[in-house]
Design a protein around this motif. Structure first.
Motif, PDB file in Angstrom:
ATOM      1  N   ARG A 186      10.250 -24.831  25.551  1.00  0.00           N
ATOM      2  CA  ARG A 186       9.201 -24.822  26.441  1.00  0.00           C
ATOM      3  C   ARG A 186       8.687 -23.138  26.561  1.00  0.00           C
ATOM      4  N   LYS A 210      15.669 -27.275  25.522  1.00  0.00           N
ATOM      5  CA  LYS A 210      14.312 -27.573  26.185  1.00  0.00           C
ATOM      6  C   LYS A 210      13.769 -26.295  26.723  1.00  0.00           C
ATOM      7  N   MET A 234       7.539 -31.214  28.820  1.00  0.00           N
ATOM      8  CA  MET A 234       6.572 -30.234  27.896  1.00  0.00           C
ATOM      9  C   MET A 234       5.339 -30.277  28.708  1.00  0.00           C
ATOM     10  N   CYS A 265       8.562 -35.115  21.721  1.00  0.00           N
ATOM     11  CA  CYS A 265       8.773 -35.511  22.923  1.00  0.00           C
ATOM     12  C   CYS A 265       8.515 -37.052  23.214  1.00  0.00           C
TER      13      CYS A 265
END
Length: 102
Positions: free
Chosen positions: A46, A42, A86, A70
């Motif tokens: 990101r 993640k 996100m 997601c």
């Protein structure tokens, strides 16, 4: 993959899992994905998305795919924050970019 495994083990889900009051195969698969893949990746995803926004080279199709991914996998209890993680990162990067360009 989760959907196909759920179909394949449908009988098991309807009988054994309900009888033993266990979490569904779908919940277990989402939880496992969350622990093994999502938590590991993640921050990198990101960073890649926010870097793309900050560099003014936004690939809207990819951004939509990331958010759709997601949104699709936020199924079980352990995975409630997929899209939220996100979206917060994207909103923060967009806000910073817009405030710098003003």
């Amino acid at each position: 993959m989760t959907k196909w495994l759920s179909v394949f083990f449908q009988y098991l889900s309807r009988t054994y899992i309900q009888m033993k009051n266990l979490p569904s195969l779908l919940e277990v698969s989402y939880s496992t994905f969350y622990k093994l893949v999502y938590l590991e990746m993640k921050d990198r995803v990101r960073y890649a998305v926010t870097s793309m926004i900050n560099s003014e080279q936004v690939d809207e199709a990819m951004l939509k795919e990331v958010l759709a991914f997601c949104e699709e996998i936020k199924g079980g209890d352990a995975s409630k924050n997929y899209a939220k993680d996100m979206e917060e990162a994207i909103n923060e990067a967009t806000f910073k970019f817009k405030s710098l360009s003003l």
